[in-house]
Design an enzyme around this catalytic site. Sequence first.
Site, PDB file in Angstrom:
ATOM      1  N   GLU A 135       1.023  -1.303   0.089  1.00 25.75           N
ATOM      2  CA  GLU A 135       0.039  -0.029   0.171  1.00 25.75           C
ATOM      3  C   GLU A 135       0.679   1.492  -0.010  1.00 25.75           C
ATOM      4  O   GLU A 135       2.054   1.270   0.227  1.00 25.75           O
ATOM      5  CB  GLU A 135      -0.877  -0.199   1.288  1.00 25.75           C
ATOM      6  N   LYS A 137       2.785   4.552   0.980  1.00 26.89           N
ATOM      7  CA  LYS A 137       3.246   5.225   2.279  1.00 26.89           C
ATOM      8  C   LYS A 137       2.794   6.640   2.199  1.00 26.89           C
ATOM      9  O   LYS A 137       3.682   7.431   1.504  1.00 26.89           O
ATOM     10  CB  LYS A 137       4.705   5.017   2.402  1.00 26.89           C
ATOM     11  N   ASP A 139       2.432  10.519   3.074  1.00 26.93           N
ATOM     12  CA  ASP A 139       3.640  11.328   3.456  1.00 26.93           C
ATOM     13  C   ASP A 139       2.611  12.451   4.405  1.00 26.93           C
ATOM     14  O   ASP A 139       2.349  13.567   3.894  1.00 26.93           O
ATOM     15  CB  ASP A 139       4.415  12.203   2.481  1.00 26.93           C
ATOM     16  N   TYR A 248      -4.151   2.563   8.440  1.00 27.99           N
ATOM     17  CA  TYR A 248      -3.688   1.536   7.625  1.00 27.99           C
ATOM     18  C   TYR A 248      -2.970   0.452   8.457  1.00 27.99           C
ATOM     19  O   TYR A 248      -2.445  -0.514   8.016  1.00 27.99           O
ATOM     20  CB  TYR A 248      -2.634   1.848   6.859  1.00 27.99           C
ATOM     21  N   LYS A 343      11.098   3.439  -0.221  1.00 28.33           N
ATOM     22  CA  LYS A 343      11.177   4.734  -0.454  1.00 28.33           C
ATOM     23  C   LYS A 343      11.367   5.083  -1.977  1.00 28.33           C
ATOM     24  O   LYS A 343      12.581   4.655  -2.504  1.00 28.33           O
ATOM     25  CB  LYS A 343      12.225   5.277   0.322  1.00 28.33           C
ATOM     26  N   CYS A 437      14.363  49.310  -9.567  1.00 28.67           N
ATOM     27  CA  CYS A 437      14.319  48.012 -10.290  1.00 28.67           C
ATOM     28  C   CYS A 437      15.766  47.610 -10.910  1.00 28.67           C
ATOM     29  O   CYS A 437      16.244  48.385 -11.441  1.00 28.67           O
ATOM     30  CB  CYS A 437      13.366  48.465 -11.542  1.00 28.67           C
ATOM     31  N   CYS A 440      15.452  48.601 -15.121  1.00 22.92           N
ATOM     32  CA  CYS A 440      15.338  49.762 -15.808  1.00 22.92           C
ATOM     33  C   CYS A 440      15.818  50.984 -14.464  1.00 22.92           C
ATOM     34  O   CYS A 440      15.626  52.276 -14.898  1.00 22.92           O
ATOM     35  CB  CYS A 440      14.002  50.261 -16.358  1.00 22.92           C
ATOM     36  N   CYS A 455       7.961  46.924 -10.080  1.00 27.31           N
ATOM     37  CA  CYS A 455       8.542  48.081 -10.809  1.00 27.31           C
ATOM     38  C   CYS A 455       7.229  48.598 -11.708  1.00 27.31           C
ATOM     39  O   CYS A 455       6.505  47.743 -12.217  1.00 27.31           O
ATOM     40  CB  CYS A 455       9.606  47.546 -11.765  1.00 27.31           C
ATOM     41  N   CYS A 460       9.391  49.364 -18.720  1.00 23.98           N
ATOM     42  CA  CYS A 460      10.455  48.628 -18.187  1.00 23.98           C
ATOM     43  C   CYS A 460      10.859  47.315 -19.224  1.00 23.98           C
ATOM     44  O   CYS A 460      10.008  46.643 -19.265  1.00 23.98           O
ATOM     45  CB  CYS A 460      10.292  48.216 -16.818  1.00 23.98           C
TER      46      CYS A 460
HETATM   47  S1  IVH Z   1       2.932   0.816   9.112  1.00 31.96           S
HETATM   48  C1  IVH Z   1       4.405  -1.128  12.934  1.00 31.96           C
HETATM   49  N1  IVH Z   1       1.753   1.702   6.644  1.00 31.96           N
HETATM   50  O1  IVH Z   1       5.546   5.684   7.912  1.00 31.96           O
HETATM   51  C2  IVH Z   1       4.078  -0.440  11.440  1.00 31.96           C
HETATM   52  N2  IVH Z   1       3.357   3.288   8.172  1.00 31.96           N
HETATM   53  O2  IVH Z   1       8.602   4.730   9.470  1.00 31.96           O
HETATM   54  C3  IVH Z   1       3.572   0.607  11.535  1.00 31.96           C
HETATM   55  N3  IVH Z   1       3.408   5.432   7.145  1.00 31.96           N
HETATM   56  O3  IVH Z   1       5.686   6.255  11.391  1.00 31.96           O
HETATM   57  C4  IVH Z   1       3.834   1.373  10.250  1.00 31.96           C
HETATM   58  N4  IVH Z   1       2.226   5.281   5.380  1.00 31.96           N
HETATM   59  O4  IVH Z   1       3.834   7.292   9.877  1.00 31.96           O
HETATM   60  C5  IVH Z   1       2.931   1.998   7.880  1.00 31.96           C
HETATM   61  N5  IVH Z   1       0.931   2.466   4.874  1.00 31.96           N
HETATM   62  C6  IVH Z   1       1.659   2.737   6.028  1.00 31.96           C
HETATM   63  C7  IVH Z   1       2.167   3.945   6.066  1.00 31.96           C
HETATM   64  C8  IVH Z   1       3.132   4.142   7.031  1.00 31.96           C
HETATM   65  C9  IVH Z   1       3.027   5.971   5.928  1.00 31.96           C
HETATM   66  C10 IVH Z   1       4.417   5.920   7.847  1.00 31.96           C
HETATM   67  C11 IVH Z   1       4.031   6.002   9.599  1.00 31.96           C
HETATM   68  C12 IVH Z   1       5.474   5.474   9.971  1.00 31.96           C
HETATM   69  C13 IVH Z   1       6.359   5.709   8.896  1.00 31.96           C
HETATM   70  C14 IVH Z   1       7.393   4.464   9.029  1.00 31.96           C
END
Ligand code: IVH
Length: 701
Positions: A135, A137, A139, A248, A343, A437, A440, A455, A460
């Site tokens: 799934e 990650k 941000d 999640y 990542k 400016c 000019c 300006c 100009c």
């Molecule tokens: S699982 C024990 N799933 O990424 C596992 N983390 O360094 C718990 N994060 O601190 C984390 N999306 O804040 C998990 N689909 C996802 C995530 C996720 C973002 C973040 C989370 C965690 C960091 C992992």
Amino acid sequence: MYTTTQIQFFQTATNQFLQLPLNADSTTDQLAQLKDLLRFHEYRYYVLNDPLVADFEYDQLFKQLQQFESSHPKLITPDSPTQRVGNSLNQSFQTVAHLVPMLSLDNSYNADDLIDFDRKARELSETDIISYCIEPKFDGASISLIYENDQLVRAITRGDGVEGEDITNNVKQIRSIPLTARFSQFGISQIEIRGEIIMSKSSFEKYNQQLISQGASPLANPRNAASGSLRMKDPKEVAQRNLDAFLYHVSYFQTIDGRKVEELSSHAGALQLLWDLGFRSPQKEKRVVQGIQPVIEYVLEFEAKRDDLPYEIDGMVVKVNSLAMQEQLGMTSHHPRWAIAYKFKARQATTRLRSIEFQVGRTGAVTPVAKLDPVYLGGVTVSSISVHNEEYIREKDLKIGDHVLIERAGDVIPQIVKSLADFRNGEEIAIQFPKTCPVCNSELFKEESEAVWRCINIECEAQVVEKMIHFVSKDAMDIKSFGEANVRKFYELGFLKDIPGIYQLPYDKIGTLEGFGKKSLDNLQAAIEASKLQPLHRLIYALGIRFVGETTAKTLANAVENIYDFISKDEATLLELEDVGVKVAKSIHSFFQNDQNIEMLHQLENLGLQFKNVKKEAVGADSLGGQTFLFTGMLNKLKRSEAEEMVEKNGGKIMSGVSSKLNYLIVGEDAGSKLEKAKKINTIHIISEDEFLQLIQQNQS
Ligand code: IVH
């Protein structure tokens, strides 16, 4: 906690370890130094919320220590950064304990890392093929939610992983988090859920625009916006930030009579259960696969569409699907062994700010642009970044010579996150904003409500050239093969001095220039001729009237028979038009009251440009009969621009917001507030992308 000398020492040490990692010959002193260095960076990141290195660089240092320790297990000390889960807190909200420590994930950056992860998991679990759930990650800012007897009782930030801050009242403002959920249906009396609070890219952009218009500075990325918003003192303000949440992970649960919950025997099952109970879990985004190869394919597939998502993700998370196997694999002191983050290519980097260039735009706004040591950032090399205005420079405390942390959020332009002021050696130079400016030399002015210096000399050179560049550009008159470089070249050579001059170029002289053979000259001339027939809305946009973007230009073009009609329209009449507010009306009015502008229009008319509002007779034109449309969320089959073009070609109109004037809202994936608003107005037809395509087809047949 750390003195300036120590900070500078760690800066040097960071570079040394990055260039020359620990190896078999390293001494125990060097090992101790690396541990101290990691503790320092952790403190900056987790405690001060003010990291001095990019995540990628920190991870490299951490991995170095891990690798060294795994080949010298006797040298592992209990206080090593690899042996614990963070330790300090930001104290402004009440501190409470998590039911289960919030571990972070180990990182991977390529296929080999994932293959390695899979191999270890297979060995430990003695399994041939593991079933994985993958799934995004997300941000944002991580949280844990605790529900007791179906009620949300607590929301806690990650904090040090063991304890976090109680932000329940703020989290309750986030609409995608249900205040009650029927866990009791499954016999669950208490449950802890983990997730991420995020701000969508569009909310982030809107929020930044609001900040800029208030004279405040924009934020570097949606993550900072989300985590900052969660710490607002007033929950009502949080509600206005349009935060969102993805949940999640079920980290703990208790049932009434200790019974097992069948649905919670796999990770995918847990996501399904959360989804079914009304949580936003990555139900549609997740994929369950057998073995690591399809995992690799899926993470790459997702990375390719990263920029098309409505929210930021910085990677993918790969989890062993069976919870029994997760338990069997267990965890190290830092990470679970059953999950790994993949990542995406880094979009943060550190570099040096070498100078500031002041550029004058077509509206006369003077924008400071930071010139940087070139640095590679997620697919592009960045060497200059706009630093917006004087206020922004002050807030970010930028100085020439500074080390700066830069970031590219999604598909947007890179930004400076902050200066790393602790790395200064005293030789940095304060940035002086010019009084006149830079092009000019006339005096600069600033309106009280604005953050930019301008300006106001309309002759100009910079403004004249920028206006011509805008005029020929793709979204304006779209004069192919003209472009910025030719505008500059012709201007410098005296072949071109203003917009009408575009249609009176001395082709005989241009033909003598290097690179202008007969063919390219013919192409240029043909493109210029063709542009004379561009529809009126393109011309209006091309004129570069302040605050008149493409959408407003279309509204304006539709409101008149001929461009000259604007001369007799007062501000009040203009204000009646859709999407035209006070600022825009004022600007349009003053443009058409200016004699020089009218003189330019006369010249363009004599040169043969299209001034009338000619309605296109395309296939099925007008079949949508002026009905209004708005798209929201991510479309699957069409690009947003394609869909909008279809509407217009068929005689429909695009609106920029939901109101009672809207006829159709086309809803893509992850639609948000627009959909909610539209549901409250019962005259709006809410339709899917497929239904929209059917509508267009019906109208064309
Ligand atoms: S699982 C024990 N799933 O990424 C596992 N983390 O360094 C718990 N994060 O601190 C984390 N999306 O804040 C998990 N689909 C996802 C995530 C996720 C973002 C973040 C989370 C965690 C960091 C992992």
